[in-house]
Write an enzyme that holds these catalytic residues in place. Sequence first.
Site, PDB file in Angstrom:
ATOM      1  N   ASP A  70       0.859  -1.186   0.000  1.00  6.62           N
ATOM      2  CA  ASP A  70       0.000   0.000   0.000  1.00  6.62           C
ATOM      3  C   ASP A  70       0.898   1.240   0.000  1.00  6.62           C
ATOM      4  OD1 ASP A  70       0.801   0.531   2.608  1.00  6.62           O
ATOM      5  OD2 ASP A  70      -1.201   0.368   3.492  1.00  6.62           O
TER       6      ASP A  70
ATOM      7  N   HIS B 184       7.625 -30.058  13.884  1.00  3.02           N
ATOM      8  CA  HIS B 184       7.371 -28.830  13.124  1.00  3.02           C
ATOM      9  C   HIS B 184       6.264 -29.029  12.095  1.00  3.02           C
ATOM     10  CE1 HIS B 184      10.577 -26.927  15.187  1.00  3.02           C
ATOM     11  NE2 HIS B 184      11.487 -27.763  14.714  1.00  3.02           N
TER      12      HIS B 184
HETATM   13  C1  RB5 Z   1      -2.185   3.068   6.049  1.00  2.00           C
HETATM   14  O1  RB5 Z   1      -2.107   4.419   6.361  1.00  2.00           O
HETATM   15  C2  RB5 Z   1      -1.728   2.194   7.222  1.00  2.00           C
HETATM   16  O2  RB5 Z   1      -2.757   2.064   8.130  1.00  2.00           O
HETATM   17  C3  RB5 Z   1      -1.277   0.854   6.688  1.00  2.00           C
HETATM   18  O3  RB5 Z   1      -0.233   1.034   5.801  1.00  2.00           O
HETATM   19  C4  RB5 Z   1      -0.772  -0.155   7.702  1.00  2.00           C
HETATM   20  O4  RB5 Z   1       0.187   0.368   8.553  1.00  2.00           O
HETATM   21  C5  RB5 Z   1      -1.796  -0.944   8.387  1.00  2.00           C
HETATM   22  O5  RB5 Z   1      -1.529  -1.875   9.171  1.00  2.00           O
END
Ligand code: RB5
Length: 148
Positions: free
Chosen positions: A10, A136
């Site tokens: 992201d 494991h």
């Molecule tokens: C996005 O701003 C942030 O919440 C995401 O990248 C992440 O850290 C979520 O766990």
Amino acid sequence: MDKRVVIANDHGAVELKNRIARHLTELGYSVDDLGITKNETADYPDQAVKAGKAFLKGDYEFGIVCCGTGVGITMAANKIKGIRCALPQNNFAASMAKEHNNANFLAFGGRIDYSDPVEGMLDAFINSSFNNENRHSRRVDKIMNIEK
Ligand code: RB5
């Protein structure tokens, strides 16, 4: 045959994703980048699903997901049947993620200051093998049975 890795991210981890892709390319991996680039935003669960589904369909050695902390995208990735996503804190955890947990995904956080560089954690994971001793595999089987 090509060693292949799928990666998605992201907006919290664009630079880190680029670093990881560069490192893996240098190691001879072919990297399928399904993540976003600078100036885009994405919801981390969508990115986890994208990478997870591609991994399950494709012939990948492992997958990587990255968000700001790595936490949210790990949670999402682990909801996908067949994915065992580890969020290693350091080289030791990265190597154990393969040796003990047979992880098929790694997650990292682009806003986290790691004590060990992410490139080293990748090396530790890649250079480890699953320790197939009964205890494991029994424990990993127990994880996978939770999905049923
Ligand atoms: C996005 O701003 C942030 O919440 C995401 O990248 C992440 O850290 C979520 O766990």
